[in-house]
Structure formats: structure tokens, C-alpha cells
Scaffold this motif. Structure first.
Motif, PDB file in Angstrom:
ATOM      1  N   MET A 133     150.312  21.128  26.575  1.00  0.00           N
ATOM      2  CA  MET A 133     149.376  20.821  27.658  1.00  0.00           C
ATOM      3  C   MET A 133     148.543  22.034  28.051  1.00  0.00           C
ATOM      4  SD  MET A 133     151.954  18.652  30.141  1.00  0.00           S
ATOM      5  CE  MET A 133     150.934  18.961  31.562  1.00  0.00           C
ATOM      6  N   PHE A 134     148.910  23.215  27.563  1.00  0.00           N
ATOM      7  CA  PHE A 134     148.275  24.462  27.968  1.00  0.00           C
ATOM      8  C   PHE A 134     147.545  25.105  26.797  1.00  0.00           C
ATOM      9  CE2 PHE A 134     152.114  23.712  30.374  1.00  0.00           C
ATOM     10  CZ  PHE A 134     151.675  23.829  31.687  1.00  0.00           C
ATOM     11  N   LYS A 135     146.434  25.772  27.085  1.00  0.00           N
ATOM     12  CA  LYS A 135     145.778  26.608  26.091  1.00  0.00           C
ATOM     13  C   LYS A 135     145.051  27.745  26.790  1.00  0.00           C
ATOM     14  CE  LYS A 135     142.773  23.193  24.738  1.00  0.00           C
ATOM     15  NZ  LYS A 135     141.772  22.541  23.897  1.00  0.00           N
ATOM     16  N   ILE A 136     144.896  28.844  26.077  1.00  0.00           N
ATOM     17  CA  ILE A 136     144.160  30.003  26.583  1.00  0.00           C
ATOM     18  C   ILE A 136     142.758  29.952  25.993  1.00  0.00           C
ATOM     19  CG2 ILE A 136     143.984  32.538  26.483  1.00  0.00           C
ATOM     20  CD1 ILE A 136     146.205  31.613  28.335  1.00  0.00           C
ATOM     21  N   ILE A 137     141.762  30.239  26.819  1.00  0.00           N
ATOM     22  CA  ILE A 137     140.374  30.320  26.370  1.00  0.00           C
ATOM     23  C   ILE A 137     139.867  31.711  26.734  1.00  0.00           C
ATOM     24  CG2 ILE A 137     138.060  29.351  26.578  1.00  0.00           C
ATOM     25  CD1 ILE A 137     139.444  26.725  27.465  1.00  0.00           C
ATOM     26  N   GLN A 166     143.730  26.759  30.407  1.00  0.00           N
ATOM     27  CA  GLN A 166     143.319  25.372  30.565  1.00  0.00           C
ATOM     28  C   GLN A 166     144.576  24.514  30.564  1.00  0.00           C
ATOM     29  OE1 GLN A 166     141.157  23.020  27.485  1.00  0.00           O
ATOM     30  NE2 GLN A 166     139.555  23.055  29.054  1.00  0.00           N
ATOM     31  N   VAL A 167     144.686  23.643  31.568  1.00  0.00           N
ATOM     32  CA  VAL A 167     145.875  22.819  31.758  1.00  0.00           C
ATOM     33  C   VAL A 167     145.466  21.356  31.718  1.00  0.00           C
ATOM     34  CG1 VAL A 167     147.816  22.323  33.291  1.00  0.00           C
ATOM     35  CG2 VAL A 167     146.798  24.610  33.283  1.00  0.00           C
ATOM     36  N   ALA A 168     146.079  20.598  30.799  1.00  0.00           N
ATOM     37  CA  ALA A 168     145.824  19.158  30.707  1.00  0.00           C
ATOM     38  C   ALA A 168     146.716  18.429  31.703  1.00  0.00           C
ATOM     39  CB  ALA A 168     146.099  18.669  29.292  1.00  0.00           C
ATOM     40  N   SER A 169     146.301  17.237  32.099  1.00  0.00           N
ATOM     41  CA  SER A 169     147.049  16.470  33.094  1.00  0.00           C
ATOM     42  C   SER A 169     148.301  15.807  32.518  1.00  0.00           C
ATOM     43  CB  SER A 169     146.156  15.398  33.712  1.00  0.00           C
ATOM     44  OG  SER A 169     145.694  14.504  32.709  1.00  0.00           O
ATOM     45  N   GLY A 170     148.455  15.834  31.213  1.00  0.00           N
ATOM     46  CA  GLY A 170     149.624  15.237  30.578  1.00  0.00           C
ATOM     47  C   GLY A 170     149.454  15.224  29.079  1.00  0.00           C
ATOM     48  N   ILE A 171     150.372  14.535  28.418  1.00  0.00           N
ATOM     49  CA  ILE A 171     150.279  14.389  26.975  1.00  0.00           C
ATOM     50  C   ILE A 171     150.256  12.915  26.615  1.00  0.00           C
ATOM     51  CG2 ILE A 171     151.377  16.599  26.470  1.00  0.00           C
ATOM     52  CD1 ILE A 171     153.945  15.110  25.860  1.00  0.00           C
ATOM     53  N   GLY A 172     149.758  12.592  25.440  1.00  0.00           N
ATOM     54  CA  GLY A 172     149.705  11.206  24.999  1.00  0.00           C
ATOM     55  C   GLY A 172     148.797  10.372  25.875  1.00  0.00           C
ATOM     56  N   PHE A 173     149.270   9.191  26.273  1.00  0.00           N
ATOM     57  CA  PHE A 173     148.462   8.274  27.079  1.00  0.00           C
ATOM     58  C   PHE A 173     148.215   8.784  28.495  1.00  0.00           C
ATOM     59  CE2 PHE A 173     150.484   5.357  23.969  1.00  0.00           C
ATOM     60  CZ  PHE A 173     149.327   4.959  23.328  1.00  0.00           C
ATOM     61  N   LYS A 174     149.007   9.723  28.956  1.00  0.00           N
ATOM     62  CA  LYS A 174     148.858  10.248  30.318  1.00  0.00           C
ATOM     63  C   LYS A 174     147.827  11.380  30.392  1.00  0.00           C
ATOM     64  CE  LYS A 174     152.168   7.858  32.342  1.00  0.00           C
ATOM     65  NZ  LYS A 174     152.054   7.084  33.539  1.00  0.00           N
TER      66      LYS A 174
END
Length: 106
Positions: free
Chosen positions: A30-34, A87-95
């Protein structure tokens, strides 16, 4: 951390709170560095094993509603990069769907 690299490691301590009404799965993916040039760095897939105890690993971990999960996320990055943002995504897959960016001040 005992893993070796010719580059550098960035360890980011994160806290994730589930604000949904049902459980959510979280993962270091869910995380990545930019960096300031727009290059994106994914977490090390085995980083959990080096920096988290078995109680706070992020690998496909379930979080119940209103619970906070704290863990470390490990990135291998070049030594000379700057302008780092998480950068933080709100979830993985369908979420998944929304994301937020946090300036790391580095």
C-alpha cells in the motif's frame, strides 16, 4: 537490520487505522516512496521480516474497525535521492482507490 545493499535503506514507521465498519487487509504494498524526479520505489517484499516483530508485520494483515496497526515499511533507495514523499493507498485489491501523499522532509 542485517540485509545488505550497495544503496541505502529507508525505514518508515507507519500507523494505519481502519475507519471502515468491517475488517480491512493491509500490506506494505500500500506504500511507495516518490522522489523529487518522480521515480517510484516499492517496499522490499521481505522487509517485514527484518524490521517488524511477528506481532506487527504488515504482510496481508487484517485490521478490525477502529483498530490501529503500527509497523515499519522498508524501502531500498539510492543514496543520493531527495524530496522524498510517502504515497499511501487506501487499501489493497477491491478496497483500493484513494491515495494520500506525505512529505517526508528528506
Amino acid at each position: 537490520m542485517q540485509k545488505k545493499t550497495e544503496n541505502g535503506f529507508l525505514i518508515v514507521n507507519v500507523s494505519v487505522k481502519n475507519l471502515d465498519k468491517d475488517s480491512r487487509t493491509v500490506d506494505s504494498s500500500m506504500f511507495k516512496i516518490i522522489d523529487d524526479k518522480g521515480s517510484e520505489y516499492s517496499p522490499l517484499s521481505d522487509g517485514d521480516l527484518y524490521v517488524n516483530s511477528s506481532d506487527n508485520q504488515m504482510f496481508l494483515s487484517k485490521i478490525n474497525p477502529n483498530i490501529v496497526k503500527k509497523a515499519n515499511v522498508v524501502f531500498e533507495i539510492p543514496k543520493d535521492i531527495a524530496g522524498l514523499k510517502l504515497q499511501v493507498a487506501s487499501g489493497i485489491g477491491f478496497k483500493a482507490g484513494e491515495s494520500a501523499t506525505i512529505d517526508l522532509g528528506k
